[in-house]
Design an enzyme around this catalytic site. Structure first.
Site, PDB file in Angstrom:
ATOM      1  N   LYS A  80       0.841  -1.192   0.000  1.00 40.87           N
ATOM      2  CA  LYS A  80       0.000   0.000   0.000  1.00 40.87           C
ATOM      3  C   LYS A  80       0.876   1.242   0.000  1.00 40.87           C
ATOM      4  O   LYS A  80       1.869   1.309   0.726  1.00 40.87           O
ATOM      5  CB  LYS A  80      -0.902  -0.027   1.240  1.00 40.87           C
ATOM      6  CG  LYS A  80      -1.922   1.096   1.321  1.00 40.87           C
ATOM      7  CD  LYS A  80      -2.827   0.891   2.534  1.00 40.87           C
ATOM      8  CE  LYS A  80      -3.887   1.962   2.656  1.00 40.87           C
ATOM      9  NZ  LYS A  80      -4.809   1.717   3.786  1.00 40.87           N
ATOM     10  N   SER A 155      -9.439   1.726   2.917  1.00 40.55           N
ATOM     11  CA  SER A 155      -8.627   2.526   2.017  1.00 40.55           C
ATOM     12  C   SER A 155      -7.599   1.708   1.245  1.00 40.55           C
ATOM     13  O   SER A 155      -6.951   2.196   0.329  1.00 40.55           O
ATOM     14  CB  SER A 155      -7.907   3.613   2.814  1.00 40.55           C
ATOM     15  OG  SER A 155      -7.016   3.048   3.768  1.00 40.55           O
ATOM     16  N   SER A 179     -10.071  -0.855   6.989  1.00 41.62           N
ATOM     17  CA  SER A 179      -9.448  -0.697   5.677  1.00 41.62           C
ATOM     18  C   SER A 179      -8.717  -1.923   5.134  1.00 41.62           C
ATOM     19  O   SER A 179      -8.227  -1.893   4.018  1.00 41.62           O
ATOM     20  CB  SER A 179      -8.478   0.491   5.699  1.00 41.62           C
ATOM     21  OG  SER A 179      -9.190   1.694   5.826  1.00 41.62           O
TER      22      SER A 179
END
Length: 486
Positions: A80, A155, A179
């Site tokens: 990420k 996210s 997330s």
């Protein structure tokens, strides 16, 4: 030798050890898949092709010389794009950070490097990791591999989408208010949010200081366990890092769950579900019983109030992170994130402290409920993946805000800091995945991974993959805006 679209870590390790396959072959095939498939998904912000090939050649030489470091040696993964990567830009999904090139790796990237894993790229996310859609105003929306008009969740949407489409073997994410569990559920992959502090956050851009937890995605729970063993543990440079030793985790399925007590919350979590989610959850509970577990109802504390506490705490903590940046560069923030940060600026210090006090009471009550069973299970997301750009979604004939509906079953668990595994447990009638979350006690990763592995072995949902992962599209009108190859 052509690998399957979503190979397992142990499977690749055996092929490496036998000489039937090399890390160079695997990395090149994954890079080829990214080039073909990711224009339809936009899951990557940066692809580190040259570096990945160089690392693969090094791993190949080491393995051939008999110096295999462990199960992750030569395994390509994605991170990420809020995790620092030395010499590789780390954008945190913001135009303000588009040129940010860290001089040091995040702790979790360092550990994976020591294990011989190969970083293949940085994945897209909601701006500043503050949202659940991964629709980013600067880099474009990440798209769900099961339906490219749908959100992948957020996210950590890029990491989950890449995982589901076979564009990495495992991927890293973070979970502040769901997330990891939301994208895992909506993209049909396995995800682990470990105990708070179990994986060092050094080098990870913060959102909520008392809530942020690093974790990861994989095709199977077995692979989650292998990655967890490599990245968990004490980091003296992270003040919240836990010093508790990491035990040996199971990597093979149990024969069953005889003697296990599986708890089902008697309130909230099974209320107002999409009918397909309720059907899939009930079917999953029957699988646990077939495996020999006793399934019983457990009374949990007030989750609605806990969700409100989480929202207030995160509003304040996120606003604190961005206060100076927002004051001088408001125009560089997307509308949804800017609105949340403005709300956070209005939270009074007294209200924040009261919320933290109430949080401690909730955590004590939740721990007491959990002590009655070996694990709690509940649907991760009560609704199907929303369409990209949707603000509201119909839930049983009533319109609900997409953000609030999607996070309803996950927020409170971030208050507790407890470990949670998300596993696929079925599909909606339109082919979109459904996820089940398995909640354990503090530092009880071994137990919930064992339970999740036993479930997925029998249920079989993790073996399904989206059509896009099985095909090789060469002409897709969706462009991966912002993707950068190095």
């Amino acid at each position: 030798m052509e690998i399957s679209p979503r190979p397992g870590i142990a499977e690749l390790g055996e092929l490496y050890s036998s000489g039937a396959l090399s890390p160079v072959d695997v990395v090149q095939q994954v890079l080829d898949r990214i080039e073909r498939i990711d224009p339809a998904l936009n899951s990557y912000v940066t692809v580190t092709a040259e570096q990945a090939i160089a690392q693969a050649r090094r791993a190949e030489a080491e393995i051939r010389a008999g110096r295999m470091k462990g199960p992750l040696h030569g395994i390509p993964y994605a991170a990420k794009d809020l995790l620092d990567t030395r010499g590789i830009r780390t954008t945190v999904g913001s135009s303000l950070m588009a040129g940010n090139v860290p001089g040091r790796d995040a702790a979790v990237i360092e550990r994976l490097g020591e294990a011989g894993a190969i970083l293949i790229g940085k994945t897209g996310l909601h701006e500043w990791a503050y949202g659940i859609t991964s629709t980013n105003p600067h880099f474009g929306p990440v798209r769900n591999p099961w339906g490219t008009d749908r959100i992948p969740g957020g996210s950590s949407g890029g990491s989950a989408a890449a995982q589901a489409a076979g564009l990495c073997v495992f991927s890293l994410g973070s979970d502040t208010g769901g997330s990891i569990r939301i994208p895992a559920a909506l993209c049909g992959v396995a995800g682990l949010k470990p105990t708070f502090g179990r994986i060092s956050r050094r080098g990870a851009f913060p959102l909520g200081h008392t809530l942020d937890t690093l974790g990861h995605f994989a095709t199977s729970v077995e692979d989650l366990a292998l990655v967890y063993s490599a990245v968990a543990g004490r980091d003296p440079m992270d003040p919240v890092s836990s010093g508790r030793p990491v035990g040996t985790l199971p990597t093979h399925p149990d024969q069953g769950l005889g003697g296990s007590l599986i708890g089902v919350p008697s309130s909230f979590y099974l209320e107002n579900l999409h009918p397909d989610v309720e059907t899939a959850t009930r079917a999953a509970l029957r699988v646990f019983e077939e495996l020999g577990a006793e399934v019983r109802e457990v009374r949990v504390p007030d989750i609605r109030t806990a969700n409100s506490l989480h929202r207030l705490i995160l509003l304040a903590e996120a606003s604190s992170v961005h206060r100076r940046r927002l004051a001088g560069q408001r125009e560089h923030f997307g509308d949804d994130v800017r609105a949340l940060l403005d709300q956070g600026g209005l939270v009074l210090a007294a209200d924040y402290l009261d919320a933290q006090r109430a949080r401690r009471i909730f955590c004590r009550e939740f721990d007491a409920a959990l002590r009655q069973v070996d694990a709690l299970v509940a649907p991760a997301v009560p609704i199907p993946a929303a369409r990209i750009g949707a603000i509201e979604i119909d839930v049983n004939g009533r319109l609900e805000n997409v953000r609030l509906a999607t996070t309803r079953n996950v927020r409170a668990l971030n208050l507790t800091g407890l470990p949670v595994v998300s596993v696929p447990c079925g599909f909606h009638g339109d082919g979109l995945p459904i996820g089940l979350q398995i909640v354990g006690g503090k530092y009880d990763e071994e137990r919930i991974l064992s339970i999740g592995r036993a479930y997925e072995r029998v249920a079989g949902w993790s073996r399904r993959m989206p059509t896009i992962a099985r095909e090789s599209p060469t002409d897709n009108p969706q462009s991966a805006r912002g993707t950068h190859w190095e």
